[in-house]
Design an enzyme around this catalytic site. Structure first.
Site, PDB file in Angstrom:
ATOM      1  N   ASP A 141     -77.108  47.813  58.900  1.00  0.00           N
ATOM      2  CA  ASP A 141     -77.685  46.373  59.472  1.00  0.00           C
ATOM      3  C   ASP A 141     -78.828  45.837  58.745  1.00  0.00           C
ATOM      4  O   ASP A 141     -79.128  44.839  58.940  1.00  0.00           O
ATOM      5  CB  ASP A 141     -77.715  46.432  61.058  1.00  0.00           C
ATOM      6  CG  ASP A 141     -76.607  46.848  61.790  1.00  0.00           C
ATOM      7  OD1 ASP A 141     -75.394  46.337  61.285  1.00  0.00           O
ATOM      8  OD2 ASP A 141     -76.544  47.003  62.916  1.00  0.00           O
TER       9      ASP A 141
ATOM     10  N   CYS B  72     -67.263  49.772  60.888  1.00  0.00           N
ATOM     11  CA  CYS B  72     -68.812  49.662  60.997  1.00  0.00           C
ATOM     12  C   CYS B  72     -69.286  50.354  62.500  1.00  0.00           C
ATOM     13  O   CYS B  72     -68.486  50.794  63.279  1.00  0.00           O
ATOM     14  CB  CYS B  72     -68.914  48.043  61.289  1.00  0.00           C
ATOM     15  SG  CYS B  72     -70.589  47.536  61.799  1.00  0.00           S
TER      16      CYS B  72
ATOM     17  N   ASP C  85     -67.958  36.955  64.564  1.00  0.00           N
ATOM     18  CA  ASP C  85     -68.371  38.300  64.904  1.00  0.00           C
ATOM     19  C   ASP C  85     -68.345  38.647  66.425  1.00  0.00           C
ATOM     20  O   ASP C  85     -67.736  37.827  67.073  1.00  0.00           O
ATOM     21  CB  ASP C  85     -69.791  38.673  64.415  1.00  0.00           C
ATOM     22  CG  ASP C  85     -70.551  40.014  64.006  1.00  0.00           C
ATOM     23  OD1 ASP C  85     -70.443  40.494  65.069  1.00  0.00           O
ATOM     24  OD2 ASP C  85     -70.506  40.381  62.980  1.00  0.00           O
ATOM     25  N   ASP C  86     -69.314  39.138  67.058  1.00  0.00           N
ATOM     26  CA  ASP C  86     -69.290  39.750  68.405  1.00  0.00           C
ATOM     27  C   ASP C  86     -69.810  38.529  69.163  1.00  0.00           C
ATOM     28  O   ASP C  86     -70.274  37.533  68.769  1.00  0.00           O
ATOM     29  CB  ASP C  86     -70.812  40.552  68.769  1.00  0.00           C
ATOM     30  CG  ASP C  86     -70.609  41.291  70.172  1.00  0.00           C
ATOM     31  OD1 ASP C  86     -69.809  41.035  70.849  1.00  0.00           O
ATOM     32  OD2 ASP C  86     -71.527  42.174  70.415  1.00  0.00           O
TER      33      ASP C  86
ATOM     34  N   ARG D  32     -77.260  51.183  74.371  1.00  0.00           N
ATOM     35  CA  ARG D  32     -76.910  49.906  73.942  1.00  0.00           C
ATOM     36  C   ARG D  32     -76.121  49.229  75.283  1.00  0.00           C
ATOM     37  O   ARG D  32     -75.069  48.266  75.126  1.00  0.00           O
ATOM     38  CB  ARG D  32     -76.304  49.447  72.620  1.00  0.00           C
ATOM     39  CG  ARG D  32     -76.389  48.216  72.325  1.00  0.00           C
ATOM     40  CD  ARG D  32     -75.826  48.216  70.655  1.00  0.00           C
ATOM     41  NE  ARG D  32     -75.627  46.832  70.137  1.00  0.00           N
ATOM     42  CZ  ARG D  32     -74.742  46.092  70.209  1.00  0.00           C
ATOM     43  NH1 ARG D  32     -73.532  46.356  70.727  1.00  0.00           N
ATOM     44  NH2 ARG D  32     -74.652  44.885  69.395  1.00  0.00           N
TER      45      ARG D  32
ATOM     46  N   ASN E 119     -70.854  50.993  68.345  1.00  0.00           N
ATOM     47  CA  ASN E 119     -72.313  51.060  68.442  1.00  0.00           C
ATOM     48  C   ASN E 119     -72.891  52.327  69.234  1.00  0.00           C
ATOM     49  O   ASN E 119     -74.180  52.462  68.972  1.00  0.00           O
ATOM     50  CB  ASN E 119     -72.750  49.750  69.036  1.00  0.00           C
ATOM     51  CG  ASN E 119     -72.561  48.521  68.083  1.00  0.00           C
ATOM     52  OD1 ASN E 119     -73.489  48.574  67.127  1.00  0.00           O
ATOM     53  ND2 ASN E 119     -71.904  47.703  68.214  1.00  0.00           N
TER      54      ASN E 119
ATOM     55  N   LYS F 176     -63.343  43.644  61.919  1.00  0.00           N
ATOM     56  CA  LYS F 176     -64.405  44.426  61.789  1.00  0.00           C
ATOM     57  C   LYS F 176     -64.385  45.161  62.997  1.00  0.00           C
ATOM     58  O   LYS F 176     -64.609  44.826  63.955  1.00  0.00           O
ATOM     59  CB  LYS F 176     -65.600  43.549  61.652  1.00  0.00           C
ATOM     60  CG  LYS F 176     -66.992  44.306  61.601  1.00  0.00           C
ATOM     61  CD  LYS F 176     -67.939  43.390  61.506  1.00  0.00           C
ATOM     62  CE  LYS F 176     -69.410  43.843  61.454  1.00  0.00           C
ATOM     63  NZ  LYS F 176     -70.542  43.013  61.700  1.00  0.00           N
ATOM     64  N   TRP F 177     -64.442  46.699  62.815  1.00  0.00           N
ATOM     65  CA  TRP F 177     -64.200  47.564  63.775  1.00  0.00           C
ATOM     66  C   TRP F 177     -65.423  47.985  63.939  1.00  0.00           C
ATOM     67  O   TRP F 177     -65.912  49.177  63.210  1.00  0.00           O
ATOM     68  CB  TRP F 177     -63.126  48.464  63.592  1.00  0.00           C
ATOM     69  CG  TRP F 177     -62.738  49.553  64.592  1.00  0.00           C
ATOM     70  CD1 TRP F 177     -63.782  50.470  65.108  1.00  0.00           C
ATOM     71  CD2 TRP F 177     -61.419  49.972  65.104  1.00  0.00           C
ATOM     72  NE1 TRP F 177     -63.021  51.192  65.998  1.00  0.00           N
ATOM     73  CE2 TRP F 177     -61.647  50.720  66.131  1.00  0.00           C
ATOM     74  CE3 TRP F 177     -60.325  49.280  64.946  1.00  0.00           C
ATOM     75  CZ2 TRP F 177     -60.750  51.414  66.794  1.00  0.00           C
ATOM     76  CZ3 TRP F 177     -59.259  49.735  65.799  1.00  0.00           C
ATOM     77  CH2 TRP F 177     -59.567  50.971  66.592  1.00  0.00           C
ATOM     78  N   ASP F 178     -66.197  47.927  65.176  1.00  0.00           N
ATOM     79  CA  ASP F 178     -67.582  48.299  65.540  1.00  0.00           C
ATOM     80  C   ASP F 178     -67.597  49.438  66.340  1.00  0.00           C
ATOM     81  O   ASP F 178     -66.449  49.862  66.934  1.00  0.00           O
ATOM     82  CB  ASP F 178     -68.415  47.260  65.848  1.00  0.00           C
ATOM     83  CG  ASP F 178     -69.922  47.448  65.243  1.00  0.00           C
ATOM     84  OD1 ASP F 178     -70.330  48.404  64.989  1.00  0.00           O
ATOM     85  OD2 ASP F 178     -70.526  46.311  65.516  1.00  0.00           O
TER      86      ASP F 178
END
Length: 723
Positions: free
Chosen positions: A535, A513, A350-351, A430, A468, A464-466
């Site tokens: 989430d 995502c 992940d990130d 964010r 935010n 996993k393409w986020d």
């Protein structure tokens, strides 16, 4: 009378006859028919929309509504339309009126199941053309509707409204179910009557457009939407940006449903000769409640819309809850080994893996600098991919390529690539800003983020393409005087990138995502195999969230992870909730007790054995979590040979009266053995579910006593037809 005069008269008679001849156009599935008809004024009207009539001649007895306040198929502003129009335009001379008249239509078979109808309309006074597209999926009972708008005026025109669809209904009452929420509390379902006036569901957030409201709805035609009874319209828009649904009840209690891109701050500047294509509005009309409508939408999605809709999905272990941003190569190697020990297909990083000048130690910096952090990953991503390959699992990775932190090398080098006001203090959501995807140079950059990862790591198995942040500070340095095009051109730029990725890497699974369910639309799912529902992974909350999303999406499109949210819930309850969908884990495996680890390993084996019943079968929502303290969902294979029944006791009352769970979708004439699966090590199944045999008729009319008075308790029952 001379021959010349006779010829002229004959020509005029033929022209007049042609002008007034009515055209009737049928847009049909196996169950639903939309009938459109032209009037003497050459404009196009909706004559009928409802269950398909057995005899097509019966439509001729329906009274045309092409007089007075008509049901025009694509009404425009500035004429006798008293209510919300579908189309608005400002011509070169400043005139804001257009009258669209029928020109022609064409019907073609795309496949045996799919038919496309194209209706051409134009203005007699201005060179403006609109094409109405209808694509029908006969067996799935789905209709797609969209438009193409073009013109040949000397200069650009502004279009202020550009709906994908306009539909009309005449019923005594109407009830709207909408799906609203926020971060970690997505798709809350609520129903209310539609009375005189307008009800609008819309988004103005740009990129993370679905943060507060989802781009789908249900309308009960006559009564409140119910699961297995009544007529309902279920609709959604295939657009990963601002959307708007308008529900308008007029003075005669007719309902207009208008769907499309939200024209807010988007009176689009359209150049001569260019085509403005609206996104598809996708809808189904069910006469057997929302359950039937959902199954039709889910089947259509698997067959036609969802990327790899008929394919498998990868189970995974994510590192986020174990490490957050705090990891290095040895720690990730140990987690990759845990993924293998657990029995999942893949490890997902992940990130937090990128940035060197501004290492990604938190969400305040580094976003946009897609080079592995040398202090964390001295050997880069390739070493992790090789480690996973040696261990015997696949490797996936998180990216958020549309976004940038102001504290990043990318922002320092290309501040002109960012959507940001030139003359005001920026607002940060964010701690980040949105890259300007209307700019082709930015599109190239975003594509290269993926292309570099895939070129360097051909065995990379998953992205996993986020996304935010919504679009804030709305200004594009690239578009300059065409700021009104930004919301639309941003999404089109995103699609340009995703088209290139899909063309070069057609078999690459990707998760859509957006800080949870901030992007849940069917155009996005042309490029992504699944989406991240929320989430919030508390299993109790997920029962509601999964219930809501299942109204429109198949289970294989919904990613569900087992996490440490809600420590009061047993590991079995958490796993049983996630097993309804596309299963993953985001948990510290070493913190689990030995028997819990053994259960998870066994559950993954069970899941791999039965998942195709979920993925490709028909879903039946049996007991709603909104109705009380329990919920139940069932999946039945297409052959009706196998089924899975999931039952959950949430917070039962003391000594409450428990009702049997009545199954659906089984063959009443067949016998089914029932057994409980996915048990904790050493646990024994209830005798009532230990190989007992019941008729399908009994299971659907009488049911099984599957609920208990235990809090956060779950059961998975496997049903199999026996000879």
């Amino acid at each position: 009378m001379t021959k010349k005069i006779l010829s002229i008269l004959f020509f005029l008679i033929v022209v007049t006859h042609t002008a007034v001849k009515s055209q009737t156009i049928y847009v049909s599935t196996n169950e639903t028919e939309l009938v459109l008809q032209t009037a003497q004024n050459k404009r196009l009207y909706q004559l009928y929309l409802g269950p398909r009539l057995s005899n097509q001649d019966d439509y001729t007895t329906i009274k045309s509504r092409s007089d007075g306040q008509a049901w025009e198929a694509y009404p425009v502003s500035g004429t006798e339309t008293y209510f919300e129009p579908a189309f608005g335009i400002r011509h070169n001379d400043g005139n804001m009126t257009t009258v669209l008249q029928y020109v022609s239509h064409n019907v073609k078979k795309v496949t045996d199941d799919v038919t496309e109808t194209v209706i051409s309309l134009k203005d007699a006074l201005y060179p403006v053309q609109v094409k109405l597209y209808y694509r029908t999926f006969a067996k799935e009972n789905i209709i797609q509707s969209w438009t193409e708008i073009s013109h040949n005026e000397k200069r650009a025109v502004n279009i202020s409204s550009y709906a994908s669809s306009m539909l009309y209904w005449k019923r005594a009452r109407y009830f709207l179910t909408e799906f609203s929420g926020d971060w970690a509390k997505e798709v809350n379902m609520s129903s209310a009557p539609l009375n005189f006036g307008k009800k609008v569901i819309d988004s103005k957030l740009g990129s993370r457009a679905n943060l507060h409201v989802s781009p789908f709805f249900t309308v009960g035609l006559g009564e409140t939407p119910r699961e297995n009874e009544g007529q309902v319209l279920m609709g959604t828009l295939a657009w990963t940006g601002n959307f708007r649904f308008t529900f308008e009840v007029d003075n005669e209690n007719n309902l207009r449903v208008i769907s499309g891109i939200n024209p807010y701050a988007s009176d689009y500047t359209l150049e001569p000769g260019k085509v403005f294509a609206t996104p598809a509005f996708i809808f189904t009309l069910s006469n057997q409640g929302t359950g039937k409508g959902s199954r039709d939408l889910q089947r259509w999605a698997r067959n036609y819309q969802l990327k790899d809709g008929k394919g498998d999905r990868l189970t995974l272990l994510n590192n986020w809850e174990s490490t957050g941003f705090n990891f290095n190569e040895p720690k990730l190697d140990s987690l990759i080994a845990e993924a293998k020990y657990l029995g999942v297909d893949m490890f997902l990083l992940d990130d937090g893996w990128f940035g060197n000048k501004y290492p990604r130690q938190s969400d305040t910096q580094g976003l946009g600098d897609w080079q592995p952090t040398s202090s964390k990953l001295p050997n880069g991503v390739p070493a992790l991919v090789k480690s996973a390959t040696r261990t015997g699992v696949k490797f996936g990775i998180w990216i958020e390529p549309e976004m940038v932190n102001p504290k990043s090398e990318l922002f320092e080098k290309h501040p002109d690539w960012v959507i940001m006001l030139p003359n005001r203090e920026p607002y940060y959501f964010r701690n980040q800003l949105v890259l300007d995807l209307s700019n082709p140079a930015v599109q190239e950059h975003v594509f290269n983020v993926v292309d570099h990862l895939m070129t360097e790591n051909p065995q990379l198995a998953y992205l996993k393409w986020d996304c935010n942040s919504p679009v804030t500070n709305i200004y594009s340095p690239y578009l300059k005087e065409k700021q009104n095009n930004l919301y639309v051109d941003y999404v089109r730029g995103l699609y340009n990138v995703l088209d290139r990725i899909k063309a070069k890497y057609p078999n690459l699974p990707m998760m859509l995502c957006s800080g949870g369910g901030g992007r849940t639309d069917y155009e996005g799912l042309r490029y992504f195999t699944e989406f991240w529902c929320s989430d919030n992974t508390d299993p109790v909350e997920r029962l509601f969230i999964q219930w809501g999303y299942s109204q429109f999406f198949p289970s294989k499109a919904m990613a569900a992870h087992v996490t440490s949210w809600n420590h009061d819930a047993s590991i079995k309850f958490r796993v049983d909730v996630a097993m309804q969908c596309k299963l993953g884990f985001d948990i510290n495996v070493k913190e689990l007790r030995p028997e819990e680890q053994a259960f998870c390993q066994s559950a993954i084996t069970t899941y791999n054995r039965v998942k195709n019943i979920n993925f490709n079968g028909d879903q039946y929502r049996l007991v709603s979590p909104y109705d009380g303290n329990h919920t139940a969902v069932m999946y039945v294979s297409e052959s009706q040979q196998q089924a899975l029944l999931y039952t959950y006791d949430i917070y039962p009352r003391f000594a409450e009266n428990l009702l049997p769970v009545q199954c659906q979708g089984l063959n009443p004439a067949r016998k089914y053995s029932v057994r409980e699966i996915n048990l904790m090590p050493g646990a024994k199944p209830d005798e009532a579910f230990n190989g007992k045999v019941y008729s399908g008729d009994y299971l659907m009319k009488v049911g099984l006593d599957a609920f208990t008075t235990n809090k956060m308790h779950s059961r998975i029952l496997e049903l199999e037809a026996v000879e």
